[in-house]
Design a protein around this motif. Sequence first.
Motif, short mmCIF file in Angstrom:
data_model
loop_
_atom_site.label_atom_id
_atom_site.label_comp_id
_atom_site.label_asym_id
_atom_site.label_seq_id
_atom_site.Cartn_x
_atom_site.Cartn_y
_atom_site.Cartn_z
N ARG A 109 34.91 16.76 92.10
CA ARG A 109 33.69 17.65 91.54
C ARG A 109 33.90 17.72 89.91
O ARG A 109 32.80 17.79 89.65
N ILE A 110 35.22 17.88 89.38
CA ILE A 110 35.21 18.09 88.01
C ILE A 110 34.71 16.81 87.38
O ILE A 110 33.92 16.93 86.46
N LEU A 111 35.26 15.60 87.80
CA LEU A 111 34.89 14.22 87.28
C LEU A 111 33.66 14.09 87.25
O LEU A 111 33.05 13.44 86.42
N ASN A 112 32.82 14.35 88.21
CA ASN A 112 31.42 14.06 88.25
C ASN A 112 30.87 14.85 87.30
O ASN A 112 29.82 14.04 86.69
N ARG A 113 31.30 15.80 86.56
CA ARG A 113 30.60 16.45 85.56
C ARG A 113 30.52 15.47 84.25
O ARG A 113 29.75 15.43 83.37
N PHE A 114 31.80 14.92 84.17
CA PHE A 114 32.01 13.85 83.03
C PHE A 114 31.65 12.48 83.28
O PHE A 114 31.53 11.85 82.36
N SER A 115 31.14 12.23 84.48
CA SER A 115 30.73 10.98 84.69
C SER A 115 29.10 10.79 85.05
O SER A 115 28.41 10.85 83.91
N ARG A 116 28.76 11.30 86.16
CA ARG A 116 27.27 10.93 86.46
C ARG A 116 26.49 12.00 85.68
O ARG A 116 25.52 11.80 85.10
N ASP A 117 26.86 13.26 85.67
CA ASP A 117 25.94 14.36 84.76
C ASP A 117 25.99 14.05 83.41
O ASP A 117 24.99 14.35 82.88
N THR A 118 27.17 13.82 82.93
CA THR A 118 27.28 13.30 81.38
C THR A 118 26.22 12.31 81.38
O THR A 118 25.50 12.01 80.11
N ASP A 119 26.29 11.19 82.02
CA ASP A 119 25.44 9.95 81.91
C ASP A 119 24.10 10.26 82.03
O ASP A 119 23.17 9.71 81.16
N ILE A 120 23.76 11.09 82.89
CA ILE A 120 22.02 11.94 82.95
C ILE A 120 21.74 12.48 81.83
O ILE A 120 20.65 12.18 81.16
N MET A 121 22.52 13.19 81.37
CA MET A 121 22.39 13.70 80.02
C MET A 121 22.24 13.08 78.85
O MET A 121 21.58 13.27 77.98
N ASP A 122 22.92 12.00 78.81
CA ASP A 122 23.31 10.93 77.83
C ASP A 122 21.94 10.41 77.54
O ASP A 122 21.04 9.92 76.55
N SER A 123 21.30 9.54 78.65
CA SER A 123 20.27 8.69 78.61
C SER A 123 19.16 8.77 79.54
O SER A 123 18.03 8.78 79.20
N THR A 124 19.30 9.66 80.67
CA THR A 124 18.05 9.92 81.52
C THR A 124 17.18 11.24 81.12
O THR A 124 16.09 11.11 80.97
N LEU A 125 18.09 12.23 80.79
CA LEU A 125 17.27 13.32 80.39
C LEU A 125 16.43 13.45 79.18
O LEU A 125 15.23 13.80 79.13
N SER A 126 17.03 12.70 78.27
CA SER A 126 15.98 12.48 77.08
C SER A 126 14.81 11.80 77.44
O SER A 126 13.65 12.06 76.78
N ALA A 127 14.87 10.44 78.14
CA ALA A 127 13.65 9.87 78.35
C ALA A 127 12.78 10.69 79.20
O ALA A 127 11.73 10.67 79.07
N SER A 128 13.26 11.54 80.13
CA SER A 128 12.45 12.36 81.06
C SER A 128 11.66 13.15 80.23
O SER A 128 10.50 13.45 80.23
N LEU A 129 12.27 13.97 79.32
CA LEU A 129 11.88 15.15 78.50
C LEU A 129 10.82 14.50 77.60
O LEU A 129 9.72 15.22 77.18
#
Length: 1416
Positions: A852-872
């Motif tokens: 659960r903690i690792l998910n924040r540093f893997s998937r969630d961080t990956d979304i914040m790095d690449s996907t969120l900026s493109a969506s916004l």
Amino acid sequence: MGKTDGGQVTGTPVQASATSDPKAKSKPVWKNPGRTNWLVRSCFFDVDSIVYTGYGRRLEPEDMYPEPSVSTKVLIDQLEPAWHEQLKKANPDLKRALLRGNVGYLLFTGLLYGISQACSLAGPLLLRRIVTGLQCEAQQRKMPLGVNIGCDPRSKLYYYIIGLFLAPAIQSLCENQQMFLLYLTGTRMRNALMAAIYRKCLRLSNAALQAESTGKVVTLMSNDAQKLQDAMFAIHAMWGSPTYIIAVLVLLWFEVGWATFVGLGIMLVMVPMTGALAAKLGALRREIMQWTDKRVGRMNELISGIQMIKFYAWESSFRSAVQECRAQEANILRRLAMWQGIFGLLLFYGPVAVALFCFGSYALAGQALSPARAYTALALFSLLRFPMSFLPMLVTMIINALVAIKRIGEFLKRDESALEPWDPEKTPAGVVSVTGGVFSWDVNAERPTLSGIDFRAESNSLTMVVGGVGSGKSSLLTALIGHITRLQGEVQVGGKIAYVAQTAWIMNDTVQENVLMGQALDPDRYRTALEVAQLGPDLAILPNGDLTEIGDRGVTLSGGQKQRVSIARAVYANADVYLLDDPLSAVDSHVGRALFEQVIRGVLKTKTVILVTNALQYLPQAHNILWMEEGRERAQGTFAQLQEAGLNIAQLCHDDDHHNEQEGKVNADEAPSGGGAKEGGSEGADSKSSTEGGAAAVGGKDGAAKSAIGDSHGDAKITLTRQATDANRNLTGIEVRESGAISGDVINLYFKAGGGWIYFGPLLVLFALEQGARVYTDTWVGNWFGDKYDRNLGFYLGIYFMLGVIYGLFTFIRATTFLFFCVKAALSIHNQLLDHILALPKSFFDTNPAGRILNRFSRDTDIMDSTLSASLIQFAGSVSTYIAILIVITIATHWFGIALVPLTVIYFTIQRYYIPAARELQRIESISRSPIYSRFAEALLGVPTIRAYRMEAGFTAQSDDLMERNAHAFVTQKLAAGWLACRLDMLGLIVLTLAGALCIQGGIDPGMAGLALVYALDLTRFLKHGTNMASKSEADFNSVERIAQYLTPETEARPDNPPEVTKILPADWPTAGAINVEGLCMRYRPGMPLVLKGISFKVASGEKVGLVGRTGSGKSSLLLALFRMVEAESGSVYIDGVNIATLGLRYLRSKMSIIPQDPFMFSGTVRHNLDPFSQASDEDLWKAVQAVGLKPAISALEDKLGAKVVDGGANFSLGQRQLFCLARAMLRHSKVLMLDEATASVDIDTDAQIQNALRLQFGDVTCLTIAHRLNTIMDADRVIVLDSGLVVEDDEPAVLLEDEKSVFSGMIEQTGKKTSRYLKNLAFSAASLRAESFATGTPRGVMLERIRSLFNTHASFAARPSALAGKDRVLNGEPPEVPDSDAPTRLGTVDLEVVAESPEEGHAQHNLPTEGGKKS
């Protein structure tokens, strides 16, 4: 949800979970449809109810649509045969294997895609007819009355408007169905890959497991498989976009003729540029993935070892290691942002540049272009915007997916190893045999790990495996379960296997589920397993008895408790063969004795048991003893055979009188029954006879261990019915799910992290300038071809060119500014999360699984790095375009302004209904993803255990179920997205139809009418894309929200000393290491009972104090309190007169050392493991490793101190890992040392080595030792006995032993008569030496050296040079061999004299030490 035998989910209606709230009865309830009519599904009418339900109440996981086609069993049954076919080929292709079962979906969606693309071309053609008609009408109005120029009738123009409505309507139906089905196909492929990865991990050879870091394998599961799903919707665009572009160019030919080729030329120049940019972006993504893998791997290590990191105050070292990877990611993210800005410029400026050159060349050639043709051409150029814009991005996504498939394919090709299948005809149940066995952890190593292994264990026998640290004992057991690569020979294991690993593998589940391990509950067998594993008193302490959730990696249990849960699991399995890897090492001596009597020689007496052990006092009871040295079998035989050969471990066989006279006479033909009824006498009162299924009564006084199972209190703590899995989540709980809209705090956090709201104004201005430039550029086309200003061609063309350049410039500045803002925000939030996680207390990690903690540093961080900026950025661009379109249509038609109000109301009504459902669906999808990775990471750690029990099917079924739940959530989410798209398309069509009708009815300027209709055609796309991006942005913000959840828990105290403390604190504190504990009370979490209840004691400088007490007495809790891992509720601890509560945590912990129960090592080098801050010289490091006896092992490594250490130190034995911890403690030069069962997993040589090192290297250090083997603390200055969180006794060992009624005396008595006499002799001898030294003024160092000599024995695995060479050959029936000068002098077990104890005390030979250190 019901399931058929095939694993598919049936259409059983699923009710929302019941609630006691009376108001809830009126709330809507969504029922999953069993089968959906295709007509209903075409417009997603069947989804109305879930959207309405989501608006009325919070959606729950039970509300998800159970799509049958995502059944994991069906998917893996399609993929695995296809992949096995590919593996037979020279170049296996995972892509081809994935097509199995998905070709029909791809062909049907391809057809739908073709129809939708064809329909989109109708718009510009009808637009030309309408504008031509309006232009004709405008000219007709200028003509004299009676002159008719032959315009189309008004009614015909309305028919064109109807066509303008119908074509996009058909396009909408096809496109939305195609998108949903592609997402469904992507989910099928993702789940098939995830299931394949999971199954592969359970089959991987150990070498492959070590080669693939945990971080990388988790990334394959979480990121790489996901990338295929993300890219799936773009699959048809790969062939459709080029086809579409060609079709648009053909239509342009009919409008602007040869000038089309000028436009085509410009496009052909731009395509390689965008291709090169896409390739560059793809290369950067691949580069960043390597660093992401490393960062996630380091984070996994950090989270797994957080307790030790805090004990050692290593937070800054691990933070630096993670931030080193993050800094590399940050550098690549900034480069990505810059290249994406250039990419954006090409995307948005491309159609403008094509139109500019096309119109310019057409006009320069002297051709006249009417506004109708110009705006038709402009509409066609606008159609090029989306394929040209998104084709390179889609290419990038496809490239990322192909890279991911390649990585997964390489992983799936890794070597496998598995348990040999059992052939009952060849090998009877219970028989174990190894013939000519050669095994190696690393197949490329020069020397195998094990060689020359030949042994056979018959049914109903006990085989003991002994040897030094690193001799290959554990490797031998892993060879039997197929976890180590077999190079030669044959292994046969008959029947069902139960395996107890040296480091107990515990699941994040209840005690009950850990014991049952997926099997059905048999109450009698279950009770017996708990009884003989001595878990009764522990269950009495645990808050929910056997339904207490143990927590991630068993964090809430002590090492002994974890090992006993593992033993209970083995007993419950009712196997034929039991492989026990040193299970007695982690438990108290009296508990170890009870386990041996009641488990190994009790309930398992009729089983085949192979026991690796360092508890050599039990050797006389073995049917066969196998001695390992340096990976070879040096000798084996019965106890009598080894005794005849001169085995010499008399001091270690302080066995009890219950070994009858026949135990000394074991031979090859007759083996002991062992653990039978005891002789009469006082001992009989303390222990019941061990019978199968019998319960332990490890007697004692004042709360010493006894069987709590038998009493009513213990019974109340055992649940003899199987509980629902989710009913007892009392520790880690179900992951918190936020409700309602993304909070303003989360958005505020993101904007502040990006640089603050000061960026908001400039970004708004840049978007406005960009849209203004675009609108005016398009308006200028009408002015130009209508010759509004009556100027020459150069004037119009020059301004058009200038407007295009300005538009491109604004686009580039806006894109790069926005993307750099997003990168800064992502980096800042990650660093905040890392710092906060490192500062959180131990209790946080106890209650949150690592996955659960690792998910924040893997998937969630990956979304914040690449996907969120493109969506916004796409959301913001769509909103600004939408506003610009509405303004243009309103200015052109005037009356359209009236329709704006109802249209806006309808739009926001749709949004209002959709977004609550979409938000919860995204959250459910995110939360249902975490358990997949948590359970996966957990299974990775337990691969040997899962394999040994042959439980792969059970674990894969559990994982498959979790994947299905996540797939159901994702499918439901996409159904809702299809529902929204359909309704927004209809709204866009209303706007288009209204705009067209108003243009015809109002008789407006054809130029403005053309522009309004061009923009109205675009509106549907931007409306839908904008809303999707709004929803996706909110969904992606869910990752920021999940990270923000972990920024709120309260942190530990400050790491550094407060200034006022620093002023008065001595620079070299602590100088003496004196400890004073006053009234210490502690509880683990608020609301839990006190575990320490007013403890008080003092430890003088340099004193050696032993801490003893049964499980749950508070020994480990006291250590946690001294390190302030858990803060005291009341009371104080002073070290050298300083209250430790006033100190900074990092400072306090860095001044103390601990040798932990579970040794911790991390990936890196040997040097970095010993000295993470690089403070010691190589000379100091070599001294430390020599002092603890690690020098031979490290010298043998190729790179010595620079040698690689794999994840968790798996390339070193458990004993060697403990020696590493001892060397670390020496290098820290602390004045206070804590030992928690530091010698639990080592052989007698290593134990002696450690004891010597402790007494020599830490002679002037204050030591607190939690001891399970009482001989290690019999020379202590004092012993503190704890019981139920209280100090019940505190004095010198000899003084406590003088009182026969003391608790300590009771504990010594429980070890057996002869062992207790030996231990008492040690204590009295040490006391005499102390008294003598004190009286004569002997220096403390000399006294300690004399006391140390008490522990010297002849017992050793290291043989004397004069040892009888070749006795192992004699034992094996071979002639003796005369050794040459190079022959090894280390012989081992054959050189140890074991004196079997006779029942008569007078004949017992004990080499007991006397006061002077001599043997009596």
